[in-house]
Design a protein around this motif. Structure first.
Motif, PDB file in Angstrom:
ATOM      1  N   VAL A 252       0.843  -1.198   0.000  1.00 39.48           N
ATOM      2  CA  VAL A 252       0.000   0.000   0.000  1.00 39.48           C
ATOM      3  C   VAL A 252       0.878   1.248   0.000  1.00 39.48           C
ATOM      4  O   VAL A 252       0.544   2.254   0.624  1.00 39.48           O
ATOM      5  CB  VAL A 252      -0.987  -0.002   1.194  1.00 39.48           C
ATOM      6  CG1 VAL A 252      -2.020  -1.089   1.026  1.00 39.48           C
ATOM      7  CG2 VAL A 252      -0.246  -0.153   2.519  1.00 39.48           C
ATOM      8  N   LYS A 253       1.988   1.192  -0.701  1.00 38.52           N
ATOM      9  CA  LYS A 253       2.888   2.342  -0.795  1.00 38.52           C
ATOM     10  C   LYS A 253       2.126   3.576  -1.246  1.00 38.52           C
ATOM     11  O   LYS A 253       1.372   3.537  -2.218  1.00 38.52           O
ATOM     12  CB  LYS A 253       4.018   2.047  -1.770  1.00 38.52           C
ATOM     13  CG  LYS A 253       5.010   3.194  -1.926  1.00 38.52           C
ATOM     14  CD  LYS A 253       6.113   2.834  -2.906  1.00 38.52           C
ATOM     15  CE  LYS A 253       7.086   3.991  -3.087  1.00 38.52           C
ATOM     16  NZ  LYS A 253       8.165   3.675  -4.055  1.00 38.52           N
ATOM     17  N   GLY A 254       2.331   4.680  -0.535  1.00 32.21           N
ATOM     18  CA  GLY A 254       1.673   5.935  -0.870  1.00 32.21           C
ATOM     19  C   GLY A 254       0.372   6.155  -0.127  1.00 32.21           C
ATOM     20  O   GLY A 254      -0.110   7.285  -0.048  1.00 32.21           O
ATOM     21  N   MET A 255      -0.224   5.080   0.410  1.00 30.51           N
ATOM     22  CA  MET A 255      -1.456   5.248   1.185  1.00 30.51           C
ATOM     23  C   MET A 255      -1.129   5.719   2.594  1.00 30.51           C
ATOM     24  O   MET A 255       0.036   5.772   3.002  1.00 30.51           O
ATOM     25  CB  MET A 255      -2.251   3.933   1.209  1.00 30.51           C
ATOM     26  CG  MET A 255      -2.768   3.528  -0.160  1.00 30.51           C
ATOM     27  SD  MET A 255      -3.831   2.052  -0.078  1.00 30.51           S
ATOM     28  CE  MET A 255      -4.055   1.730  -1.825  1.00 30.51           C
ATOM     29  N   LEU A 256      -2.151   6.106   3.351  1.00 32.72           N
ATOM     30  CA  LEU A 256      -1.968   6.701   4.664  1.00 32.72           C
ATOM     31  C   LEU A 256      -2.397   5.708   5.743  1.00 32.72           C
ATOM     32  O   LEU A 256      -3.534   5.235   5.743  1.00 32.72           O
ATOM     33  CB  LEU A 256      -2.786   7.988   4.805  1.00 32.72           C
ATOM     34  CG  LEU A 256      -2.217   9.267   4.180  1.00 32.72           C
ATOM     35  CD1 LEU A 256      -2.030   9.120   2.679  1.00 32.72           C
ATOM     36  CD2 LEU A 256      -3.123  10.453   4.473  1.00 32.72           C
ATOM     37  N   GLU A 257      -1.477   5.402   6.659  1.00 36.43           N
ATOM     38  CA  GLU A 257      -1.758   4.482   7.761  1.00 36.43           C
ATOM     39  C   GLU A 257      -1.642   5.232   9.088  1.00 36.43           C
ATOM     40  O   GLU A 257      -0.721   6.032   9.274  1.00 36.43           O
ATOM     41  CB  GLU A 257      -0.774   3.316   7.762  1.00 36.43           C
ATOM     42  CG  GLU A 257      -1.017   2.340   8.907  1.00 36.43           C
ATOM     43  CD  GLU A 257       0.037   1.256   8.993  1.00 36.43           C
ATOM     44  OE1 GLU A 257      -0.240   0.193   9.586  1.00 36.43           O
ATOM     45  OE2 GLU A 257       1.160   1.478   8.491  1.00 36.43           O
ATOM     46  N   PRO A 258      -2.554   5.009  10.036  1.00 39.91           N
ATOM     47  CA  PRO A 258      -2.391   5.608  11.360  1.00 39.91           C
ATOM     48  C   PRO A 258      -1.319   4.858  12.140  1.00 39.91           C
ATOM     49  O   PRO A 258      -1.421   3.649  12.343  1.00 39.91           O
ATOM     50  CB  PRO A 258      -3.776   5.423  11.993  1.00 39.91           C
ATOM     51  CG  PRO A 258      -4.367   4.235  11.301  1.00 39.91           C
ATOM     52  CD  PRO A 258      -3.814   4.244   9.909  1.00 39.91           C
ATOM     53  N   ARG A 259      -0.280   5.573  12.561  1.00 41.54           N
ATOM     54  CA  ARG A 259       0.831   4.964  13.312  1.00 41.54           C
ATOM     55  C   ARG A 259       0.816   5.489  14.743  1.00 41.54           C
ATOM     56  O   ARG A 259       0.583   6.674  14.980  1.00 41.54           O
ATOM     57  CB  ARG A 259       2.163   5.302  12.644  1.00 41.54           C
ATOM     58  CG  ARG A 259       2.375   4.654  11.275  1.00 41.54           C
ATOM     59  CD  ARG A 259       2.739   3.190  11.439  1.00 41.54           C
ATOM     60  NE  ARG A 259       3.034   2.551  10.162  1.00 41.54           N
ATOM     61  CZ  ARG A 259       4.236   2.529   9.589  1.00 41.54           C
ATOM     62  NH1 ARG A 259       5.249   3.170  10.155  1.00 41.54           N
ATOM     63  NH2 ARG A 259       4.415   1.890   8.453  1.00 41.54           N
ATOM     64  N   ASN A 260       1.133   4.598  15.689  1.00 36.94           N
ATOM     65  CA  ASN A 260       1.149   4.994  17.103  1.00 36.94           C
ATOM     66  C   ASN A 260       2.283   5.968  17.406  1.00 36.94           C
ATOM     67  O   ASN A 260       2.176   6.790  18.322  1.00 36.94           O
ATOM     68  CB  ASN A 260       1.270   3.758  17.995  1.00 36.94           C
ATOM     69  CG  ASN A 260       0.029   2.893  17.948  1.00 36.94           C
ATOM     70  OD1 ASN A 260      -1.060   3.389  17.703  1.00 36.94           O
ATOM     71  ND2 ASN A 260       0.203   1.588  18.171  1.00 36.94           N
ATOM     72  N   ASP A 261       3.369   5.882  16.658  1.00 40.47           N
ATOM     73  CA  ASP A 261       4.520   6.752  16.886  1.00 40.47           C
ATOM     74  C   ASP A 261       4.311   8.077  16.156  1.00 40.47           C
ATOM     75  O   ASP A 261       4.748   8.255  15.017  1.00 40.47           O
ATOM     76  CB  ASP A 261       5.798   6.061  16.398  1.00 40.47           C
ATOM     77  CG  ASP A 261       7.046   6.887  16.672  1.00 40.47           C
ATOM     78  OD1 ASP A 261       6.923   7.929  17.365  1.00 40.47           O
ATOM     79  OD2 ASP A 261       8.127   6.510  16.196  1.00 40.47           O
TER      80      ASP A 261
END
Length: 327
Positions: A252-261
């Motif tokens: 999913v390169k380029g997509m937006l993921e919610p990261r804890n950091d």
């Protein structure tokens, strides 16, 4: 990437000059069987602007089209999944021969030209005779300086009026921070929220567009990070806080993921979008200079947000609306 259709192959990647690029654009149009009017109407359904007079002029010339015009044209031809490939080919030709794009080297070409191409090449000033220069030289130099100053002032006014914000008052416009919803400007009933990529290639959540009425969790918080940039936080009652991060690798390169950091999350610059009367913004990752849009300009529920080349397309404009006090 080679573009394939049911009739024959149409690919811009073997083209070496602007004239050849325009020729494959003509081939793509011919292959669709659509008229200029029909392409204009299809572009409007996609949320793009593609005036038929502009497209006709582009296909009559031998200069590269502007990126936003090219992207709208390719999508209108039903090749939205290949927009990036066409834009890459255009950039390659422009880099080989900057004059082909009608812009100076290093210029973006956005917003220039009358018919979807870059500005016309500059013409040389006629040289004057050496006879009788003497005293006349001082006056000539003074005249040139005066014209240059007037030209610079005029250009400054024109540049400001044609800035992405659409009007001078919008240059200072900033988004509301705090608890917000982020909505595609052309589909304001949809919100960016968590979902899954439609190919099922990734097990974690990514940002997608879904009906706002069903997207109450997670809540979105726009956190100022200084210097006109922001973090986009998601607050989930079970998962806690995550900050949207552009994926640099993987399926999913380029997509937006919610990261804890959140300290290493992507920082976004929110720029007033061009001609967006409702107060729209472009979301631009601060380190890449690209824009956040919707995959292939899709208007469907569940379509993923993705980092892509800035094209001024409608899918790259978002509304930021306050959503009330924190709970």
């Amino acid at each position: 990437m080679t573009l394939m259709t049911s009739q024959r192959e149409v690919s811009p990647h073997t083209v070496r000059d602007a004239a050849g690029f325009v020729e494959v654009m003509k081939q793509l149009k011919d292959q669709t069987g659509l008229t200029y009017r029909q392409l204009e109407e299809q572009a409007a359904r996609n949320g793009d602007v593609l005036a038929r007079s502009t497209l006709a002029d582009v296909l009559r010339r031998s200069s590269l089209p502007r990126p936003d015009v090219l992207a709208a044209f390719v999508r209108a031809c039903g090749e939205g999944q290949h927009v990036g490939s066409w834009l890459d080919a255009r950039d390659r030709i422009a880099a080989i021969s900057p004059a082909a794009s009608g812009t100076k080297p290093g210029a973006s070409g956005e917003g220039e030209g009358d018919a979807g191409i870059g500005a016309p090449p500059e013409t040389e000033e006629p040289t004057t005779s050496r006879q009788g220069q003497g005293k006349g030289r001082t006056l000539a130099v003074a005249s040139v300086l005066m014209i240059s100053l007037l030209g610079a002032a005029t250009w400054g006014l024109l540049s400001r009026s044609s800035h992405d914000s659409g009007d001078p008052s919008a240059l200072a416009r900033t988004p509301a921070d705090g608890w917000v919803t982020i909505r595609p400007a052309r589909n304001p009933d949809l919100c960016l929220t968590d979902g899954r990529d439609r190919d099922g290639a990734y097990a974690s959540a990514v940002a997608v567009q879904l009906p706002c009425a069903h997207a109450t969790v997670p809540r979105t918080y726009l956190e100022p990070a200084g210097g006109g940039i922001y973090r986009i936080q998601w607050h989930h009652p079970q998962e806690g806080k995550g900050c949207l991060t552009v994926m640099s690798t993987g399926p999913v390169k380029g997509m937006l993921e919610p990261r804890n950091d959140c300290t290493h999350a992507t920082l976004f610059r929110l720029e007033p979008a061009a001609n967006e009367g409702a107060g729209g913004f472009r979301l631009r990752p601060s380190t890449s200079g690209r824009c956040i849009g919707i995959v292939n300009g899709d208007t469907a529920e569940g379509a993923e947000a993705v980092e892509e080349r800035c094209t001024r397309a409608a899918d790259q404009q978002f509304l930021v609306r306050t959503s009330g006090d924190a709970q």
